[in-house]
Design an enzyme around this catalytic site. Structure first.
Site, PDB file in Angstrom:
ATOM      1  N   ASP A 223      -0.283   7.241   2.732  1.00  0.00           N
ATOM      2  CA  ASP A 223      -0.540   7.174   1.290  1.00  0.00           C
ATOM      3  C   ASP A 223       0.180   8.286   0.532  1.00  0.00           C
ATOM      4  OD1 ASP A 223      -2.206   5.036   1.891  1.00  0.00           O
ATOM      5  OD2 ASP A 223      -3.955   6.315   2.080  1.00  0.00           O
TER       6      ASP A 223
ATOM      7  N   ASP B 279       2.549  10.745   7.263  1.00  0.00           N
ATOM      8  CA  ASP B 279       1.391  10.208   6.563  1.00  0.00           C
ATOM      9  C   ASP B 279       1.776   8.897   5.875  1.00  0.00           C
ATOM     10  OD1 ASP B 279      -1.195  10.161   5.314  1.00  0.00           O
ATOM     11  OD2 ASP B 279      -0.333  11.080   3.532  1.00  0.00           O
TER      12      ASP B 279
END
Length: 180
Positions: free
Chosen positions: A9, A7
């Site tokens: 963020d 991922d």
């Protein structure tokens, strides 16, 4: 070769730090990451949730994030032994699409564009490991989920948790570390 999905963020990019920066610079609030702990941190620091939500729709919000410590070095090492994909649920915030691609090109130029997946939800992406900070992504993942520590997920249990990118290195590349 096993596949790792990563991922962006609050995993590669310091999204929580960006919120702190906006609170300090735009609202003059003395805010630390400790105050962001919990799912409803905007109430904890007395900021209207709509204000916070508006920031992620502004041009430059995603592009201005800093890289998490050691992420670049560890991701390079992972790529030597795994097929690595960057997977981000970016469709919700249209500005983030271009900004995330630009951010990756600047800070992770060694990741080919063909290994970047910007999507609406990650449930359809297949891999052996998913490194993410949100349960909504980890709970539907068919491989091994790895929870990357973030202020908003402190009470979340039931997943292998890593605090830092060095923890990721120890977990997924133990043979590369020197013997104690």
């Amino acid at each position: 070769m096993k596949r790792i999905l990563i991922d962006m963020d609050d995993v590669l990019a310091d999204a929580s730090g960006r919120f702190v920066e906006y609170c300090v610079n735009r609202l003059g609030r003395s805010v630390t990451k400790d105050l962001l702990k919990g799912p409803n941190w905007s109430a904890a620091v007395d900021i209207h949730a709509d204000t916070v939500k508006s920031w992620v729709h502004e041009p430059g919000f995603f592009r201005g994030m800093t890289v998490m410590p050691d992420a670049q070095e560890v991701v390079k090492k992972l790529m030597e032994q795994y097929e690595v994909f960057i997977v981000s649920a970016a469709i919700e915030f249209p500005n983030s699409l271009k900004e995330k691609v630009e951010w990756l090109a600047e800070y992770f130029p060694f990741i080919d564009w063909r290994y970047i997946v910007l999507c609406g939800h990650k449930w359809m992406i297949d891999g052996d490991y998913l490194i993410d900070d949100h349960e909504k992504n980890l709970s539907t993942f068919r491989g091994t989920p790895i929870l990357f520590d973030a202020p908003h997920n402190q009470t979340l249990e039931g997943y292998q948790r890593v605090q830092t990118w060095r923890d990721v290195e120890r977990l997924l590349l133990p043979e590369l570390l020197p013997n104690p």
